[in-house]
Design a protein around this motif. Structure first.
Motif, PDB file in Angstrom:
ATOM      1  N   THR A 136       1.465  -5.627   3.564  1.00 56.92           N
ATOM      2  CA  THR A 136       0.420  -6.218   4.382  1.00 56.92           C
ATOM      3  C   THR A 136      -0.317  -7.271   3.579  1.00 56.92           C
ATOM      4  OG1 THR A 136      -1.433  -5.719   5.865  1.00 56.92           O
ATOM      5  CG2 THR A 136      -1.327  -4.483   3.790  1.00 56.92           C
ATOM      6  N   ASN A 137      -1.102  -8.079   4.251  1.00 56.71           N
ATOM      7  CA  ASN A 137      -1.859  -9.093   3.520  1.00 56.71           C
ATOM      8  C   ASN A 137      -3.062  -8.442   2.840  1.00 56.71           C
ATOM      9  OD1 ASN A 137      -4.345  -9.447   5.218  1.00 56.71           O
ATOM     10  ND2 ASN A 137      -2.817  -9.976   6.746  1.00 56.71           N
ATOM     11  N   ASN A 138      -3.613  -9.135   1.878  1.00 57.73           N
ATOM     12  CA  ASN A 138      -4.712  -8.581   1.087  1.00 57.73           C
ATOM     13  C   ASN A 138      -5.953  -8.300   1.919  1.00 57.73           C
ATOM     14  OD1 ASN A 138      -3.338  -8.503  -1.361  1.00 57.73           O
ATOM     15  ND2 ASN A 138      -3.743 -10.646  -1.738  1.00 57.73           N
ATOM     16  N   ILE A 139      -6.204  -9.106   2.937  1.00 58.22           N
ATOM     17  CA  ILE A 139      -7.398  -8.893   3.764  1.00 58.22           C
ATOM     18  C   ILE A 139      -7.295  -7.560   4.494  1.00 58.22           C
ATOM     19  CG2 ILE A 139      -8.703  -9.732   5.758  1.00 58.22           C
ATOM     20  CD1 ILE A 139      -7.907 -12.584   4.861  1.00 58.22           C
ATOM     21  N   LEU A 140      -6.167  -7.325   5.165  1.00 54.56           N
ATOM     22  CA  LEU A 140      -6.006  -6.057   5.873  1.00 54.56           C
ATOM     23  C   LEU A 140      -5.942  -4.882   4.911  1.00 54.56           C
ATOM     24  CD1 LEU A 140      -3.531  -6.891   8.775  1.00 54.56           C
ATOM     25  CD2 LEU A 140      -5.961  -6.377   8.937  1.00 54.56           C
ATOM     26  N   ALA A 141      -5.275  -5.063   3.794  1.00 52.51           N
ATOM     27  CA  ALA A 141      -5.186  -3.976   2.814  1.00 52.51           C
ATOM     28  C   ALA A 141      -6.573  -3.577   2.341  1.00 52.51           C
ATOM     29  CB  ALA A 141      -4.320  -4.391   1.630  1.00 52.51           C
ATOM     30  N   THR A 142      -7.389  -4.561   2.028  1.00 55.24           N
ATOM     31  CA  THR A 142      -8.739  -4.284   1.541  1.00 55.24           C
ATOM     32  C   THR A 142      -9.608  -3.670   2.629  1.00 55.24           C
ATOM     33  OG1 THR A 142      -8.561  -6.095  -0.033  1.00 55.24           O
ATOM     34  CG2 THR A 142     -10.782  -5.318   0.463  1.00 55.24           C
ATOM     35  N   LEU A 190      -4.470   6.470  -1.235  1.00 56.49           N
ATOM     36  CA  LEU A 190      -3.609   5.293  -1.248  1.00 56.49           C
ATOM     37  C   LEU A 190      -4.019   4.317  -2.338  1.00 56.49           C
ATOM     38  CD1 LEU A 190      -3.506   4.599   2.601  1.00 56.49           C
ATOM     39  CD2 LEU A 190      -1.863   5.908   1.237  1.00 56.49           C
ATOM     40  N   VAL A 191      -3.038   3.540  -2.818  1.00 55.65           N
ATOM     41  CA  VAL A 191      -3.314   2.483  -3.788  1.00 55.65           C
ATOM     42  C   VAL A 191      -2.711   1.177  -3.274  1.00 55.65           C
ATOM     43  CG1 VAL A 191      -3.479   3.980  -5.808  1.00 55.65           C
ATOM     44  CG2 VAL A 191      -1.270   3.038  -5.185  1.00 55.65           C
ATOM     45  N   VAL A 243       0.878  -1.163   0.000  1.00 58.05           N
ATOM     46  CA  VAL A 243       0.000   0.000   0.000  1.00 58.05           C
ATOM     47  C   VAL A 243       0.914   1.210   0.000  1.00 58.05           C
ATOM     48  CG1 VAL A 243      -1.808   1.255   1.232  1.00 58.05           C
ATOM     49  CG2 VAL A 243      -1.793  -1.260   1.255  1.00 58.05           C
ATOM     50  N   ILE A 244       0.678   2.095  -0.953  1.00 58.37           N
ATOM     51  CA  ILE A 244       1.510   3.297  -1.083  1.00 58.37           C
ATOM     52  C   ILE A 244       0.630   4.499  -1.415  1.00 58.37           C
ATOM     53  CG2 ILE A 244       3.627   2.101  -1.751  1.00 58.37           C
ATOM     54  CD1 ILE A 244       2.975   2.593  -4.655  1.00 58.37           C
ATOM     55  N   ASP A 245       1.223   5.658  -1.265  1.00 58.32           N
ATOM     56  CA  ASP A 245       0.531   6.892  -1.614  1.00 58.32           C
ATOM     57  C   ASP A 245       0.317   6.954  -3.124  1.00 58.32           C
ATOM     58  OD1 ASP A 245      -0.273   9.723  -0.707  1.00 58.32           O
ATOM     59  OD2 ASP A 245       1.084  10.093  -2.404  1.00 58.32           O
TER      60      ASP A 245
END
Length: 188
Positions: free
Chosen positions: A161-167, A176-177, A87-89
């Motif tokens: 991070t994992n996809n679950i937390l990212a989502t 963020l993207v 995850v980044i700006d």
């Protein structure tokens, strides 16, 4: 009389999966009393006596829990395999990329969740620093998504991070993207 079912979970699993599954478990098994104990950290070499639990659920990256789990006569089953994302700006130099490999990620300071040692373990045991000749340059470890989001928009760092937390925690922020990475983990 209600049945009792005792679960021991690592912090990262509790945060990303178990919290969301708890209501469903209670609904599916209304006559079962669930007790969940969450570890204070994900130290694969310092698990409690698992014979006191009916289920142990943790992130078993590169089989780090194998010795502890097998010494307690548990059987491990893979629940799912999840990839890590970054995850980044939206203004970050890599923000328009569709995929990031480990070499690109290691060029930046990293933000990791405080109790999620899976990135460290994955890097040390699978990626092997001697191949990339770089160490993890960790800017911050935190589980506070507000602090992480603020830092990501102010500094050219990368959250792994994992996809679950990212989502769940980061994709709702329009600044963020989320970009898939080459890092993958198996949940057992």
């Amino acid at each position: 009389m209600a049945k009792s079912f005792r679960i021991y979970a690592t912090q990262s699993i509790a945060d990303s999966i178990l919290v969301f599954a708890f209501d469903e478990m209670n609904h599916a098994f209304p006559k079962t009393e669930f007790t969940i104990t969450i570890s204070e950290h994900d130290d694969p070499y310092n698990l409690p006596d698992l014979s006191n639990y009916d289920l142990f659920i943790g992130t078993n990256v590169d089989d780090t829990f194998n010795e502890s789990v097998h010494s307690n006569d548990f059987v491990m089953e893979t629940i799912f395999t999840d990839s890590f994302s970054v995850v980044i700006d939206r203004q970050h130099p890599l923000a328009r990329r569709k995929f990031l490999d480990i070499e690109e990620i290691l060029d930046y300071k990293l933000i990791l969740h405080k109790y999620d040692f899976t990135v460290d373990s994955f890097y040390e045991k699978i990626i092997q620093p001697q191949v990339y000749h770089k160490k993890l340059d960790i800017l911050l470890r935190s589980d506070n998504s507000r602090v992480i989001q603020t830092l990501l928009t102010a500094y050219p760092a990368i959250l792994i991070t994992n996809n679950i937390l990212a989502t769940n925690d980061y994709t709702k922020n329009e600044d963020l993207v989320m970009i898939p990475s080459a890092i993958q983990r198996t949940i057992r």
